[in-house]
Write a protein that holds these residues in place. Structure first.
Motif, PDB file in Angstrom:
ATOM      1  N   ASN A  15       0.832  -1.208   0.000  1.00  0.00           N
ATOM      2  CA  ASN A  15       0.000   0.000   0.000  1.00  0.00           C
ATOM      3  C   ASN A  15       0.869   1.262   0.000  1.00  0.00           C
ATOM      4  N   GLU A  16       1.738   1.346  -0.994  1.00  0.00           N
ATOM      5  CA  GLU A  16       2.695   2.456  -1.101  1.00  0.00           C
ATOM      6  C   GLU A  16       2.343   3.409  -2.252  1.00  0.00           C
ATOM      7  N   ARG A  17       1.065   3.557  -2.515  1.00  0.00           N
ATOM      8  CA  ARG A  17       0.643   4.404  -3.642  1.00  0.00           C
ATOM      9  C   ARG A  17       1.224   5.817  -3.549  1.00  0.00           C
ATOM     10  N   ALA A  18       1.280   6.376  -2.357  1.00  0.00           N
ATOM     11  CA  ALA A  18       1.742   7.760  -2.205  1.00  0.00           C
ATOM     12  C   ALA A  18       3.252   7.899  -2.367  1.00  0.00           C
ATOM     13  N   ASP A  45       3.401  -6.541  -2.028  1.00  0.00           N
ATOM     14  CA  ASP A  45       2.977  -7.441  -0.947  1.00  0.00           C
ATOM     15  C   ASP A  45       1.459  -7.399  -0.751  1.00  0.00           C
ATOM     16  N   GLY A  46       0.722  -7.686  -1.823  1.00  0.00           N
ATOM     17  CA  GLY A  46      -0.734  -7.739  -1.714  1.00  0.00           C
ATOM     18  C   GLY A  46      -1.377  -6.380  -1.533  1.00  0.00           C
ATOM     19  N   SER A  47      -0.814  -5.340  -2.129  1.00  0.00           N
ATOM     20  CA  SER A  47      -1.357  -3.984  -1.975  1.00  0.00           C
ATOM     21  C   SER A  47      -2.787  -3.890  -2.518  1.00  0.00           C
ATOM     22  N   LYS A  48      -3.593  -3.050  -1.864  1.00  0.00           N
ATOM     23  CA  LYS A  48      -4.988  -2.856  -2.266  1.00  0.00           C
ATOM     24  C   LYS A  48      -5.262  -1.443  -2.768  1.00  0.00           C
ATOM     25  N   ASP A  49      -4.212  -0.622  -2.871  1.00  0.00           N
ATOM     26  CA  ASP A  49      -4.429   0.799  -3.132  1.00  0.00           C
ATOM     27  C   ASP A  49      -3.948   1.271  -4.500  1.00  0.00           C
ATOM     28  N   GLY A  50      -3.662   0.354  -5.411  1.00  0.00           N
ATOM     29  CA  GLY A  50      -3.196   0.764  -6.725  1.00  0.00           C
ATOM     30  C   GLY A  50      -1.689   0.849  -6.857  1.00  0.00           C
ATOM     31  N   THR A  51      -0.960   0.412  -5.842  1.00  0.00           N
ATOM     32  CA  THR A  51       0.505   0.409  -5.909  1.00  0.00           C
ATOM     33  C   THR A  51       0.988  -0.339  -7.152  1.00  0.00           C
ATOM     34  N   ALA A  52       0.424  -1.515  -7.395  1.00  0.00           N
ATOM     35  CA  ALA A  52       0.861  -2.347  -8.524  1.00  0.00           C
ATOM     36  C   ALA A  52       0.671  -1.632  -9.856  1.00  0.00           C
ATOM     37  N   ASP A  53      -0.433  -0.914 -10.008  1.00  0.00           N
ATOM     38  CA  ASP A  53      -0.692  -0.195 -11.262  1.00  0.00           C
ATOM     39  C   ASP A  53       0.359   0.880 -11.508  1.00  0.00           C
ATOM     40  N   ILE A  54       0.749   1.581 -10.455  1.00  0.00           N
ATOM     41  CA  ILE A  54       1.768   2.620 -10.585  1.00  0.00           C
ATOM     42  C   ILE A  54       3.101   2.004 -11.006  1.00  0.00           C
ATOM     43  N   VAL A  55       3.455   0.893 -10.366  1.00  0.00           N
ATOM     44  CA  VAL A  55       4.720   0.236 -10.700  1.00  0.00           C
ATOM     45  C   VAL A  55       4.699  -0.266 -12.144  1.00  0.00           C
ATOM     46  N   ARG A  56       3.593  -0.871 -12.549  1.00  0.00           N
ATOM     47  CA  ARG A  56       3.496  -1.373 -13.929  1.00  0.00           C
ATOM     48  C   ARG A  56       3.655  -0.237 -14.936  1.00  0.00           C
ATOM     49  N   ALA A  57       3.035   0.912 -14.654  1.00  0.00           N
ATOM     50  CA  ALA A  57       3.120   2.047 -15.579  1.00  0.00           C
ATOM     51  C   ALA A  57       4.550   2.541 -15.714  1.00  0.00           C
ATOM     52  N   ILE A  58       5.258   2.612 -14.608  1.00  0.00           N
ATOM     53  CA  ILE A  58       6.645   3.075 -14.650  1.00  0.00           C
ATOM     54  C   ILE A  58       7.532   2.019 -15.303  1.00  0.00           C
ATOM     55  N   ALA A  59       7.281   0.746 -14.992  1.00  0.00           N
ATOM     56  CA  ALA A  59       8.088  -0.341 -15.559  1.00  0.00           C
ATOM     57  C   ALA A  59       7.906  -0.442 -17.071  1.00  0.00           C
ATOM     58  N   SER A  60       6.720  -0.074 -17.568  1.00  0.00           N
ATOM     59  CA  SER A  60       6.467  -0.151 -19.010  1.00  0.00           C
ATOM     60  C   SER A  60       7.359   0.804 -19.795  1.00  0.00           C
ATOM     61  N   LYS A  61       7.883   1.809 -19.099  1.00  0.00           N
ATOM     62  CA  LYS A  61       8.743   2.797 -19.752  1.00  0.00           C
ATOM     63  C   LYS A  61      10.209   2.644 -19.355  1.00  0.00           C
ATOM     64  N   ILE A  91      25.737  -7.905  -6.621  1.00  0.00           N
ATOM     65  CA  ILE A  91      25.469  -7.332  -5.307  1.00  0.00           C
ATOM     66  C   ILE A  91      23.977  -7.056  -5.224  1.00  0.00           C
ATOM     67  N   LEU A  92      23.340  -7.563  -4.166  1.00  0.00           N
ATOM     68  CA  LEU A  92      21.897  -7.437  -3.984  1.00  0.00           C
ATOM     69  C   LEU A  92      21.636  -6.591  -2.749  1.00  0.00           C
ATOM     70  N   MET A  93      20.787  -5.597  -2.867  1.00  0.00           N
ATOM     71  CA  MET A  93      20.459  -4.779  -1.704  1.00  0.00           C
ATOM     72  C   MET A  93      18.954  -4.583  -1.598  1.00  0.00           C
ATOM     73  N   PHE A  94      18.492  -4.268  -0.380  1.00  0.00           N
ATOM     74  CA  PHE A  94      17.093  -3.874  -0.237  1.00  0.00           C
ATOM     75  C   PHE A  94      17.013  -2.556   0.495  1.00  0.00           C
ATOM     76  N   THR A  95      15.981  -1.806   0.151  1.00  0.00           N
ATOM     77  CA  THR A  95      15.731  -0.509   0.762  1.00  0.00           C
ATOM     78  C   THR A  95      14.232  -0.327   0.919  1.00  0.00           C
ATOM     79  N   ASP A  96      13.831   0.494   1.873  1.00  0.00           N
ATOM     80  CA  ASP A  96      12.409   0.753   2.086  1.00  0.00           C
ATOM     81  C   ASP A  96      11.878   1.722   1.035  1.00  0.00           C
ATOM     82  N   ALA A  97      10.585   1.632   0.773  1.00  0.00           N
ATOM     83  CA  ALA A  97       9.956   2.494  -0.241  1.00  0.00           C
ATOM     84  C   ALA A  97       9.953   3.960   0.155  1.00  0.00           C
ATOM     85  N   ASP A  98      10.126   4.262   1.442  1.00  0.00           N
ATOM     86  CA  ASP A  98      10.164   5.667   1.845  1.00  0.00           C
ATOM     87  C   ASP A  98      11.522   6.313   1.596  1.00  0.00           C
TER      88      ASP A  98
END
Length: 258
Positions: A15-18, A45-61, A91-98
């Motif tokens: 739920n990271e739409r913002a 992670d099972g977002s319900k707020d449109g997070t996936a749609d935003i990511v797909r739009a950015i990934a398409s470009k 090298i693999l890293m993880f970071t928070d969405a904020d």
């Protein structure tokens, strides 16, 4: 940029739409500026707020971005593991969405690994002068108390076990994350405990960091759960869970617990 990434940046998102759009813009700008041969993996992670749609739009470009979907809301620990075990970088890293630690600070982690460390972990406490926005006092106290308990129970010699800014050599990540069992907030100490038990070198690196008021961590509910998970980690160690041979295993993501 080479066809094969040497760096993988994993971002768990629930739920990271913002925040996810601006975060990906910052990550992409940094990659372009520094000419990192990188891929970016967002684990939804099972977002319900449109997070996936935003990511797909950015990934398409942007071909270096891809999204992995968890089967449901499985937790941050599960999400990070899912991304790590599907990453292709050296090298693999993880970071928070904020992006509380600016993505440019990742170069400090990469440098530590190139200098010989197996794992590099960001720290908010090694150099407090690098904090651009401090946490409220009660959050600071809880974090320091939890870290002290973790150091005592787990024998972890680090100033900051919970900072969501960590990097791994690929072979080390594949081993550690296949052995990981904690799927929600308390997975960070488990990763470090496994790494020490397996003999990997860990370097703690001070990073610039600014508190985000929108943090979802409940210091009472999640704090009690994390203390329970510390006991679970010790039990896993006693029963040999972290000592098993994973060298013959292919990266895989376990089915989330019901």
């Amino acid at each position: 940029m080479t066809s094969e990434p040497t760096l993988s940046i994993i971002i768990p998102a629930y739920n990271e739409r913002a925040r996810i759009g601006p975060a990906l813009e910052q990550v992409l700008a940094c990659i372009q500026q520094k000419k990192w041969p990188a891929e970016v993996i967002v684990v939804n992670d099972g977002s319900k707020d449109g997070t996936a749609d935003i990511v797909r739009a950015i990934a398409s470009k942007n071909s270096i971005i891809r999204m992995i979907e968890n089967p449901s809301n499985c937790g941050k620990g599960y999400s990070v593991r899912n991304g790590m075990l599907h990453a292709a970088g050296d090298i693999l890293m993880f970071t928070d969405a904020d992006l509380s630690a600016p993505i440019e600070e990742a170069e400090r982690l990469f440098a530590a690994i190139r200098d010989g460390a197996d794992i590099a972990i960001g720290s908010r406490w090694l150099d407090r002068g690098r904090q651009t926005k401090h946490q409220p006092f009660y959050r600071q106290m809880f974090g320091r108390c939890f870290n002290a308990v973790t150091r005592f129970v787990m024998g972890l010699p680090f100033a900051d076990t919970q900072c969501g800014f960590k990097a791994f050599r690929r072979d080390v990540a594949y081993t550690v994350f296949q052995l990981q069992r904690i799927e929600r907030w308390g997975f960070d100490p488990e990763l470090l405990f496994i790494a020490i038990k397996r003999g990997y070198s860990i370097r703690e690196v001070p990073v610039t960091w600014g508190h985000d008021e929108r943090s979802r961590l409940s210091y009472l509910k999640d704090g009690l759960k994390m203390l329970e998970e510390l006991v679970y980690i010790r039990w896993n160690a006693m029963t040999g869970v972290y000592s098993r041979d994973v060298s013959a295993f292919q990266p895989e993501v376990p089915v989330p617990k019901s």
